[in-house]
Design an enzyme around this catalytic site. Structure first.
Site, mmCIF file in Angstrom:
data_model
loop_
_atom_site.group_PDB
_atom_site.id
_atom_site.type_symbol
_atom_site.label_atom_id
_atom_site.label_comp_id
_atom_site.label_asym_id
_atom_site.label_seq_id
_atom_site.Cartn_x
_atom_site.Cartn_y
_atom_site.Cartn_z
ATOM 1 N N GLU A 1 -9.304 23.304 125.349
ATOM 2 C CA GLU A 1 -8.801 23.732 126.661
ATOM 3 C C GLU A 1 -9.493 22.976 127.784
ATOM 4 O O GLU A 1 -10.727 22.902 127.810
ATOM 5 C CB GLU A 1 -9.096 25.223 126.882
ATOM 6 C CG GLU A 1 -8.406 26.169 125.954
ATOM 7 C CD GLU A 1 -8.279 27.546 126.588
ATOM 8 O OE1 GLU A 1 -7.946 27.646 127.784
ATOM 9 O OE2 GLU A 1 -8.530 28.518 125.875
ATOM 10 N N SER B 1 -5.850 33.852 131.394
ATOM 11 C CA SER B 1 -5.575 32.744 132.308
ATOM 12 C C SER B 1 -5.657 33.228 133.756
ATOM 13 O O SER B 1 -6.694 33.762 134.158
ATOM 14 C CB SER B 1 -4.206 32.131 131.967
ATOM 15 O OG SER B 1 -4.060 30.881 132.567
ATOM 16 N N HIS C 1 -5.125 27.011 124.927
ATOM 17 C CA HIS C 1 -5.084 28.013 125.981
ATOM 18 C C HIS C 1 -4.388 29.304 125.492
ATOM 19 O O HIS C 1 -3.304 29.249 124.922
ATOM 20 C CB HIS C 1 -4.323 27.410 127.162
ATOM 21 C CG HIS C 1 -4.411 28.184 128.428
ATOM 22 N ND1 HIS C 1 -5.616 28.568 128.976
ATOM 23 C CD2 HIS C 1 -3.457 28.654 129.267
ATOM 24 C CE1 HIS C 1 -5.386 29.225 130.104
ATOM 25 N NE2 HIS C 1 -4.084 29.299 130.301
#
Lengths: 294, 294
Positions: free
Chosen positions: B235, B141, B265
């Site tokens: 996502e 991320s 995610h």
């Protein structure tokens, strides 16, 4: 560039020097024969829907089965030109490969090749009695296109999906709109935008208007089996692979895209003289084995 | 959806229920602790440029070393919340992982986290004396973003590239322009377009105008080491991964993109309760081992 990659680029460029289509088919055959067969792979000729095909198998062939759909712009490519590559896949998966000599354009336009490929898949399922979870479709360039259209047609006809599919430098955009058509033109030794557009024009010329070709990048790809896409970074078709992977991923397909830097179109074809070609086939074989395992 | 994926989605959604940033940091820590450490991984606390960090290592740690840069939108994430994941990477590569607790926004805005990450890489190279060909950067991320900006900054500073980099669901587009921001909004349990834009606003707020943030998708990525990008198909950040892979491939980086269908995610975070999470980490570990082998 390394000596081996320069040699591969020279050989690709040489195929482009043919005076006409017959000469190009001949050069392609010569190149395949020159690259030679992997040792220990037996060849058995069969016929599928009047088309010549070959089973390629190492001595103790196991569970996995590859249906190999060769490249050559739907106008060239044959058992002779692709035996070495399909044979290497058979060897690397320790299984069998069925190499199909489907009908070529301009003598036979769309959907001739697709019909032949579907007949070959039905042959594997019905006559050979091979469970679909043992089968991987593999194809390069136009053969990668044929892998995808065969999957979509099989889905449409209610046939089971194979375990997985591998596309090497697949051709997915008949309109050649990818940015790489321009940005990679100077480093691609074989595919030009004009060539790609010409190929589409010839293959689809006069085809049945009631059965239009499937535009892969606009198609619903959901339900397709796990997909591996390998492409070189020195390809005008780079964006054909990237956009295929993007669309497949958006459509919930298990998708792996590998970009191999500095590699030209279908570099796996030249595996006997190219390390990255051998490595890429090894990676594709791992993918196939993972997806055809019990 | 499977029971396990529903549980993962529930846990992601739970983090979003925090009343404020402090509460969210606390929930994130609780989730990390709850997921538990892989057995047999020793933890050694160190300090890098005044920041806490930890070496995570199985008993007989070998050649490969991971620098783990955690996620959390540059505003959350810590040793406590990520120890289980960095520890699992250490275990899977049979090597060591250095997990860094870099400075967070809004208390510390860009380029604080980047400076800390560069300091950690310099520590590995200089004080620890680890050859760059043994090092893999891994991040998820915002940590995937930090992996990329650290690589670009290292290149700019003349530092050697590590052997490879792994980005799990990386955040690459500060303007949230990906199509998946819209098309995957209904299936993403954690990242919204508003959240992504807010994160960019907070992290870059008041940052030095003479040192603008690197827009990954507009950056020159050439010279980056082999890159593996893993992303779930559920996502909003799917297109952040796809466009990263596309740009890296265009720039001659050895690039692998894996799209994992139905996964949310950073699904790898939940590996103790999610099969695909374990499989994805195993594949990432294979990638790291391939690229850090002698």
């Amino acid at each position: 560039m390394s000596t081996e990659i320069l040699e591969v680029r020279r050989r690709w460029a040489h195929l482009g020097t043919a005076a006409d289509l017959a000469a190009m088919r001949g050069l392609f055959d010569q190149e395949g024969e020159r690259l030679g067969m992997p040792p220990g792979v037996a060849v058995q000729r069969i016929v599928i829907a009047s088309r010549p095909a070959e089973w390629l198998a190492p001595s103790a062939a196991g569970r996995a089965v590859v249906l190999y759909l060769h490249g050559g712009g739907y106008m060239t490519g044959s058992l002779t030109s692709y035996r070495h590559l399909a044979g290497e896949f058979a060897k690397r998966i320790n299984g069998r490969a069925l190499l199909l000599e489907y009908r070529l354009a301009p003598e036979h336009v769309f959907p001739a090749a697709l019909e032949d490929a579907i007949a070959a898949y039905r042959r594997l399922l019905d006559e050979e009695g091979i469970a679909p979870d043992r089968i991987a479709f593999v194809g390069d360039s136009a053969g990668g296109n044929l892998v995808l259209t065969t999957l979509l047609t099989a889905r449409e006809q209610g046939l089971p999906m194979p375990a997985c599919a591998v596309c090497l430098s697949p051709w997915t955009d008949y309109e050649a709109t990818g940015e790489s058509m321009r940005t990679k033109a100077s480093v691609d030794p074989v595919i030009t935008r004009e060539g790609a557009l010409h190929g589409a024009q010839v293959y689809f010329s006069g085809s049945d208007p009631d059965r239009p070709p499937v535009a892969i990048l606009d198609a619903d790809l959901s339900g397709l089996p796990p997909l591996l896409v390998q492409v070189g970074s020195h390809e005008t078709l780079l964006d054909d692979s990237i956009r295929l992977a993007a669309r497949a991923g958006h459509h919930e397909v298990e998708t792996t895209l590998e970009v191999w830097p500095g590699m030209p179109h279908v570099f796996q074809f030249f595996y006997p003289i190219l390390r990255d070609g051998r490595d890429a086939i090894a990676r594709a074989a791992e993918f196939i084995l993972r997806h055809t395992a019990r």
